[in-house]
Design a protein around this motif. Structure first.
Motif, PDB file in Angstrom:
ATOM      1  N   SER A  29       0.826  -1.196   0.000  1.00  0.00           N
ATOM      2  CA  SER A  29       0.000   0.000   0.000  1.00  0.00           C
ATOM      3  C   SER A  29       0.866   1.255   0.000  1.00  0.00           C
ATOM      4  CB  SER A  29      -0.902   0.006   1.243  1.00  0.00           C
ATOM      5  OG  SER A  29      -1.732  -1.131   1.280  1.00  0.00           O
ATOM      6  N   VAL A  65       2.274   4.833   1.283  1.00  0.00           N
ATOM      7  CA  VAL A  65       2.515   5.477   2.567  1.00  0.00           C
ATOM      8  C   VAL A  65       1.716   6.771   2.603  1.00  0.00           C
ATOM      9  CG1 VAL A  65       4.233   6.458   4.118  1.00  0.00           C
ATOM     10  CG2 VAL A  65       4.827   4.496   2.687  1.00  0.00           C
ATOM     11  N   ILE A  98      -0.337   2.875   4.488  1.00  0.00           N
ATOM     12  CA  ILE A  98       0.615   2.756   5.592  1.00  0.00           C
ATOM     13  C   ILE A  98       0.665   4.110   6.272  1.00  0.00           C
ATOM     14  CG2 ILE A  98       2.996   2.220   6.232  1.00  0.00           C
ATOM     15  CD1 ILE A  98       3.213   0.697   3.569  1.00  0.00           C
ATOM     16  N   ALA A 139       7.681   2.608   9.377  1.00  0.00           N
ATOM     17  CA  ALA A 139       6.371   2.166   8.907  1.00  0.00           C
ATOM     18  C   ALA A 139       6.498   1.162   7.767  1.00  0.00           C
ATOM     19  CB  ALA A 139       5.545   3.377   8.465  1.00  0.00           C
ATOM     20  N   VAL A 140       7.383   1.436   6.820  1.00  0.00           N
ATOM     21  CA  VAL A 140       7.571   0.526   5.687  1.00  0.00           C
ATOM     22  C   VAL A 140       8.212  -0.781   6.149  1.00  0.00           C
ATOM     23  CG1 VAL A 140       8.798   0.218   3.502  1.00  0.00           C
ATOM     24  CG2 VAL A 140       7.641   2.381   3.991  1.00  0.00           C
ATOM     25  N   THR A 179       5.766  -3.346   7.427  1.00  0.00           N
ATOM     26  CA  THR A 179       4.960  -4.047   6.430  1.00  0.00           C
ATOM     27  C   THR A 179       5.772  -5.073   5.646  1.00  0.00           C
ATOM     28  OG1 THR A 179       5.355  -2.416   4.676  1.00  0.00           O
ATOM     29  CG2 THR A 179       3.520  -1.994   6.180  1.00  0.00           C
TER      30      THR A 179
END
Length: 368
Positions: free
Chosen positions: A2, A4, A51, A108-109, A112
């Protein structure tokens, strides 16, 4: 993956163009799509897919939203706020200024792309470690990774473990997310990784910090994960984390290898030189005798195999500490490999750099 979605809340004090520049640069570096928008109300801060990285701002309602169970948000405060307890599955980064946006997007990345199991070793929210396992450990039928070295699993099926100890000059604004790129790289090379968080001394005192690092390493046990080969454990610390890692080895931690990555290895001289604006005294307090007891240089011989890695373009005091430490360790009878190559303070924890790639191979060879 997805997109960010960075959302900037009302009242955030920062130049919008600069925030956009930081975000776009990080999207490109990570190879992700992303966008940044500015919320006019608190309701517009709620994640709406993708995200989410959210800068809540000072509004009390926005601050309250951070503790609600709104999903796997990375909340970011440009200023320091140690009081935040984020909701379930959320994370909170703070106190790193505008550059904190880059760290928040990376974190954040990373979440995932790479799965980890969070394991607590004490009751405090900062007493945990993220356990990463190679694909071969998670799937018995999977082929082992083929990165350098070709395979690090032992003949018994267990994987060697790298305990990562982050730095940040012992200050609470820095956390275990600093070491996530190394965790991902090492797992790809066939290592299990134990990315350790601990209470920092600026909030909890020096004894809590040293006790947590020791307890965090001791928490590795067959009950945690049977795929681990606990006869082949390395503890690797960056910057101030290297001091903690080598101090733990000196105190008898059950490790086969201790690794310093741009380490603060001489606390006595570090305090005298006012390293990082007095970071040593801030962390350990004013009693000079404590510096010697905590300083890896003063604890030699460690009687543990060591790898000392130093970027030649780093702070010259750290270059000095690493060179003098390596010489003294060898003179004390310790088995030590010294690796100095081109690179700055963060090159040693950047998987894209030659100095890190050389370090990873040296660690694998030491744990064969």
């Amino acid at each position: 993956m997805s997109d960010v979605r960075v959302v900037v809340g009302p009242g955030v004090v920062a130049d919008p163009t600069l925030l956009s520049e930081v975000a776009e640069r990080e999207f490109a570096a990570l190879g992700v799509k992303g966008h940044i928008r500015y919320a006019r109300t608190v309701d517009e801060l709620r994640p709406d897919g993708g995200i989410p990285v959210i800068l809540p701002g000072p509004d009390p309602a926005a601050r309250a939203l951070m503790s609600e169970p709104v999903g796997p948000v990375v909340w970011l405060d440009l200023t320091r706020d140690d009081r935040v307890s984020p909701g379930k599955d959320a994370r909170h980064l703070h106190g790193r200024g505008v550059d904190g946006l880059a760290w928040a997007i990376r974190h954040a990345v990373h979440r995932t792309r790479h799965s980890a199991r969070r394991i607590t070793y004490g009751p405090h929210p900062d007493q945990w470690a993220d356990l990463y396992l190679p694909p071969a450990a998670e799937s018995p039928t999977a082929e082992p990774p083929t990165a350098e070295p070709p395979t690090t699993g032992s003949s018994s099926g267990g994987f060697p473990v790298i305990v990562l100890v982050h730095g940040g000059y012992w200050r609470s604004i820095w956390a275990a997310d600093l070491m996530e790129p190394l965790a991902a790289d090492l797992v790809g090379r066939g290592f299990a990784v134990w990315n350790l968080e601990y209470r920092r001394p600026d909030l909890h005192g020096w004894q809590a910090t040293t006790a947590d690092v020791a307890a965090g390493i001791d928490a590795l046990a067959p009950a945690v994960e049977p795929a681990l080969d606990l006869s082949r454990v390395a503890v690797a610390g960056h910057s101030a984390g290297a001091q903690l890692a080598l101090r733990a080895a000196a105190d008898g931690a059950r490790v086969a290898l201790a690794v310093s990555l741009a380490g603060v290895l001489d606390l006595v001289e570090g305090e005298r030189r006012w390293l990082s604006s007095g970071a040593v005294a801030s962390a350990l307090g004013p009693e000079a005798h404590v510096y010697g007891a905590a300083s890896p240089l003063s604890r030699l011989p460690l009687k543990v195999r060591q790898l000392v890695v130093q970027g030649s373009g780093d702070d010259l005091d750290l270059v000095d500490f690493s060179r003098r430490y390596a010489r003294a360790a060898r003179e004390s009878g310790d088995d030590l490999t010294y690796l100095e190559m081109s690179g700055d303070h963060f090159a040693v924890i950047d998987p894209a750099t030659p100095i890190w790639r050389t370090t990873a191979v040296a660690m694998a060879n030491a744990l064969r």
